[in-house]
Write a protein that holds these residues in place. Structure first.
Motif, short mmCIF file in Angstrom:
data_model
loop_
_atom_site.label_atom_id
_atom_site.label_comp_id
_atom_site.label_asym_id
_atom_site.label_seq_id
_atom_site.Cartn_x
_atom_site.Cartn_y
_atom_site.Cartn_z
N LEU A 253 16.14 64.85 78.77
CA LEU A 253 15.92 63.42 78.60
C LEU A 253 14.98 63.16 77.42
O LEU A 253 15.19 62.22 76.65
CB LEU A 253 15.34 62.84 79.89
CG LEU A 253 15.14 61.33 79.90
CD1 LEU A 253 16.47 60.61 79.69
CD2 LEU A 253 14.52 60.90 81.23
N ARG A 257 15.86 61.04 74.00
CA ARG A 257 15.08 59.94 73.42
C ARG A 257 14.78 60.21 71.94
O ARG A 257 14.81 59.30 71.11
CB ARG A 257 13.77 59.76 74.20
CG ARG A 257 13.95 59.28 75.63
CD ARG A 257 14.57 57.90 75.66
NE ARG A 257 13.75 56.92 75.00
CZ ARG A 257 12.78 56.23 75.59
NH1 ARG A 257 12.54 56.42 76.88
NH2 ARG A 257 12.07 55.35 74.90
N SER A 282 18.55 55.32 79.44
CA SER A 282 17.65 56.49 79.44
C SER A 282 16.30 56.12 80.05
O SER A 282 15.67 56.93 80.73
CB SER A 282 17.48 57.02 78.02
OG SER A 282 16.81 56.06 77.20
N ASN A 286 14.70 57.88 83.24
CA ASN A 286 13.33 58.39 83.20
C ASN A 286 12.50 57.83 84.35
O ASN A 286 11.71 58.54 84.97
CB ASN A 286 12.70 58.01 81.86
CG ASN A 286 11.34 58.65 81.67
OD1 ASN A 286 11.19 59.87 81.78
ND2 ASN A 286 10.34 57.84 81.39
#
Length: 456
Positions: A253, A257, A282, A286
């Protein structure tokens, strides 16, 4: 203590006690249903036994010098033995000031020092079977004259003769029934409490050692422990898998980003909307991973760092942001309390708990959210109420489960992923409290949190 007549304890006790009492009175019942000759024989036998017991009791009362007890025993004899009894002291004075019958003085004179009992015929008539009975003690002479009253009934004689035995049987059977009932019901109660703890998510409970039995109930306890251990292993494996998966997702993740920022720098305006959408998703992913890790961390922490603090201070921290969020959405957030209450707990976790609940209430309310703090039965009660659409009754107990969403489409629109209330419940459970959801009378939902109050 109120007795539940539908409980197994009550049923076992009544069944055992009733069985013992039936066996105890069966011989008497058999006499009652037998022929007249058998009943008469039993009556005479019981009457003679009663006479013997009364004589013993009268003699004991007379020798003890207890005049009231002696008089009571004499009255008892007169009631059941169809006689009139006179009590004379050493001066030939009748204790109850009754007029002595003719011949009483002569009978007293015949009672020499070595004569303690005298039985003589009431009259010279051969057909008259009545007798005069005389008892001599150290201080008194008692003379019993027969009366013409109707003999005591069969039931009266039986009751007088066996009343003590009935009392002993009643109490002994009650005690025996209580002991036996407790022997069988106590382990069942232990198992019932253990099952309740299992249903509440506590898989660490074990019962075999507490039961300490080698019979079928003991084996049931061992089987229960095996089941609880397997359930605990399954849950721990599930939580460990979820925790590890959440950690593993964090790395890709982060790279996503970073790649997103690079793509945004190189792409033109035509790709901005798509990149914004990727960034939004995303961010949600998160947030979800962070919440999963939070739940896992709280559950895996056996001893939380705790301190004593006022519940108002924790809620005020949440409200400072809550007022801003409510104003931004055109809603009204109110707070009230009847006093300041203190709790021994982890302040940061409880702030997170109330933040999740209050933000959730603001999100789904129509126009207002009310936060109230009170006390009930040694518990601090924090109620967060909204005026939204509420939740169907069948979903009330489910909304505290991870990823559970009553309306998936609505939650997607509001950004919900079904973990906020799950985190709140995990935190409340870690503080030995309770959390539940209640539909309001007219509209909306109330989340009620109960936390043990600190005795400061």
């Amino acid at each position: 203590m109120r007795i539940n007549r539908f409980s197994l304890y009550f049923k076992i006790f009544v069944g055992l006690w009733g069985t013992i009492m039936i066996f105890a009175i069966t011989p008497l019942l058999m006499i009652l249903v037998s022929n007249q000759e058998s009943r008469d024989a039993f009556y005479e036998h019981a009457k003679k036994g009663l006479e013997k017991n009364i004589v013993i009791d009268i003699r004991a009362a007379a020798n003890s010098g207890n005049i009231p007890s002696l008089i009571n025993q004499v009255k008892r004899a007169e009631k059941y033995l169809n006689s009139e009894i006179f009590i004379f002291d050493k001066n030939s004075k009748e204790l109850r000031n009754k007029k002595a019958p003719l011949g009483a003085d002569n009978i007293i004179k015949t009672m020499t020092e070595d004569k303690v009992v005298l039985i003589k015929k009431y009259s010279d008539d051969k057909n008259d079977k009545r007798l005069i009975r005389v008892i001599k003690t150290d201080e008194y002479v008692l003379i019993s004259y027969p009366t013409g009253d109707k003999p005591a009934s069969f039931s009266a004689i039986i009751f007088a003769k066996h009343v003590n035995a009935f009392i002993y049987i009643f109490f002994l059977s009650s005690i025996a029934s209580l002991i036996i009932t407790r022997y069988f019901s106590k382990p069942l109660l232990t198992l019932s409490k253990a099952v309740k703890r299992i249903s509440e998510g506590d898989f660490s409970v074990r019962v075999a050692e507490e039961l300490n039995r080698k019979d079928e109930i003991g084996q049931l306890g061992k089987d229960f422990d095996i089941m609880a251990a397997k359930l605990q292993h399954i849950r721990n494996t599930k939580e460990a898998t979820l925790r590890n998966l959440s950690h593993e997702l964090r790395s890709p993740l982060t790279r996503l980003r970073l790649s997103l920022e690079l793509a945004r720098a190189k792409a033109g305006d035509n790709a901005t909307q798509a990149l914004d959408r990727i960034e939004l998703e995303s961010d949600r992913l998160n947030e979800m991973i962070g919440q999963l890790l939070e739940i896992s961390r709280i559950k895996s922490t056996e001893n939380l760092e705790k301190e004593t603090f006022g519940i108002k201070s924790a809620i005020q921290i949440v409200l400072s942001d809550g007022y801003f969020e409510a104003n931004e959405t055109g809603k009204n957030l109110t707070y009230s309390e009847d006093a300041e209450y203190f709790i021994h707990g982890n302040q940061a976790l409880l702030i997170s708990c109330f933040e999740n609940i209050i933000r959730n209430a603001i999100k789904y309310s129509s126009s207002k959210v009310d936060v109230k703090v009170g006390c009930e039965d040694s518990f601090i009660v924090v109620s967060i109420s909204d005026d939204g659409t509420g939740v169907a009754d069948e979903h009330l107990s489910e909304i505290f489960k991870p990823f559970y969403r009553v309306q998936a489409d609505r939650d997607r629109k509001t950004g919900g992923i079904g973990l906020g209330l799950a985190i709140a419940k995990t935190i409340v459970d870690a503080h030995n409290g309770y959390i539940n959801a209640i539909n309001n009378q007219y509209e909306g939902l109330t989340i009620e949190v109960r936390l043990p109050i600190d005795s400061v």
